[in-house]
Design an enzyme around this catalytic site. Structure first.
Site, PDB file in Angstrom:
ATOM      1  N   HIS A  89       0.285  -5.205   4.607  1.00  0.00           N
ATOM      2  CA  HIS A  89      -0.846  -5.840   5.295  1.00  0.00           C
ATOM      3  C   HIS A  89      -0.579  -7.332   5.453  1.00  0.00           C
ATOM      4  CE1 HIS A  89      -4.101  -2.614   4.303  1.00  0.00           C
ATOM      5  NE2 HIS A  89      -2.923  -2.065   4.564  1.00  0.00           N
ATOM      6  N   GLU A  91      -2.401  -9.904   4.899  1.00  0.00           N
ATOM      7  CA  GLU A  91      -2.835 -10.734   3.776  1.00  0.00           C
ATOM      8  C   GLU A  91      -1.822 -10.698   2.631  1.00  0.00           C
ATOM      9  OE1 GLU A  91      -6.676  -8.637   5.287  1.00  0.00           O
ATOM     10  OE2 GLU A  91      -4.522  -8.261   5.271  1.00  0.00           O
ATOM     11  N   CYS A  99      -9.254  -5.364   3.328  1.00  0.00           N
ATOM     12  CA  CYS A  99      -9.537  -4.096   2.655  1.00  0.00           C
ATOM     13  C   CYS A  99      -9.612  -4.345   1.144  1.00  0.00           C
ATOM     14  CB  CYS A  99      -8.437  -3.085   2.981  1.00  0.00           C
ATOM     15  SG  CYS A  99      -6.843  -3.496   2.226  1.00  0.00           S
ATOM     16  N   CYS A 109      -6.319  -5.828  -0.340  1.00  0.00           N
ATOM     17  CA  CYS A 109      -6.120  -7.245  -0.009  1.00  0.00           C
ATOM     18  C   CYS A 109      -7.168  -8.129  -0.676  1.00  0.00           C
ATOM     19  CB  CYS A 109      -6.122  -7.427   1.501  1.00  0.00           C
ATOM     20  SG  CYS A 109      -4.726  -6.580   2.297  1.00  0.00           S
TER      21      CYS A 109
END
Length: 189
Positions: free
Chosen positions: A55, A57, A85, A88
């Site tokens: 991801h 992040e 999410c 993260c």
């Protein structure tokens, strides 16, 4: 000198998101800022790297920690185009990020306000300040366009996969992929 506005940094996160979308990943981008300077940037790379943790992040936090030589990012602001999410959000708490600015909410997986608010849970040892909505319409449009295009082109790919799953194994008549699945049963309590 006056601090740069959030929109300045969110535009850079949007550029990362566009690059992710062009590479076939969900268009989410992020930049991490300390003292008005971008120290790290990232974009979703799950598909490119075949990495479920790829991801924007997470990749940005990793790059920032390497660049700064420390995992504690307490004076940092993370700008991201989509609400983080749970994975993260947990990483933001673990990294002690001071502030999160996200463009649009994620009603299906958002963990900083939509489904839960992990980064401000009083039971945890750190809380992250949140600002939302900066360039939200742009980020939302980018995501909608990406998924609209994926639904159009992806239907052929999904059809091919379905056909492969239906192809029976010559010996058993059961689809080959299904015959390789092993079901584990737990012993009764």
């Amino acid at each position: 000198m006056a601090p740069l506005p959030d929109t300045f940094f969110m535009q850079q996160a949007l550029a990362e998101a566009r690059a992710a979308g062009e590479a076939g990943d969900v268009p989410v981008g992020a930049v991490l800022v300390v003292d008005g300077e971008v120290v790290a940037r990232g974009r979703n790379r799950k598909e490119q790297d075949l990495d479920p943790t790829g991801h924007a992040e997470i990749l940005t936090l990793r790059e920032a920690a390497r660049a700064l030589g420390a995992w504690r990012l307490s004076g940092a602001t993370l700008y991201v185009t989509l609400e983080p999410c749970a994975m993260c959000a947990g990483a933001l708490v673990q990294a002690r990020v001071g502030r999160l600015v996200f463009a649009c909410r994620d009603p299906k997986a958002g963990a900083t306000g939509s489904l839960m608010n992990l980064v401000q849970d009083p039971r945890l040892n750190h809380r992250v300040e949140i600002a939302e909505g900066t360039c939200g319409e742009q980020a939302s449009a980018l995501l909608k366009d990406f998924f609209r295009a994926r639904r159009r082109t992806g239907s052929a790919e999904r059809g091919e996969l379905a056909e492969r799953l239906k192809a029976p194994d010559s010996k058993s008549g059961v689809p080959e992929t299904v015959s390789k699945v092993r079901i584990l049963h737990s012993p009764p309590c």
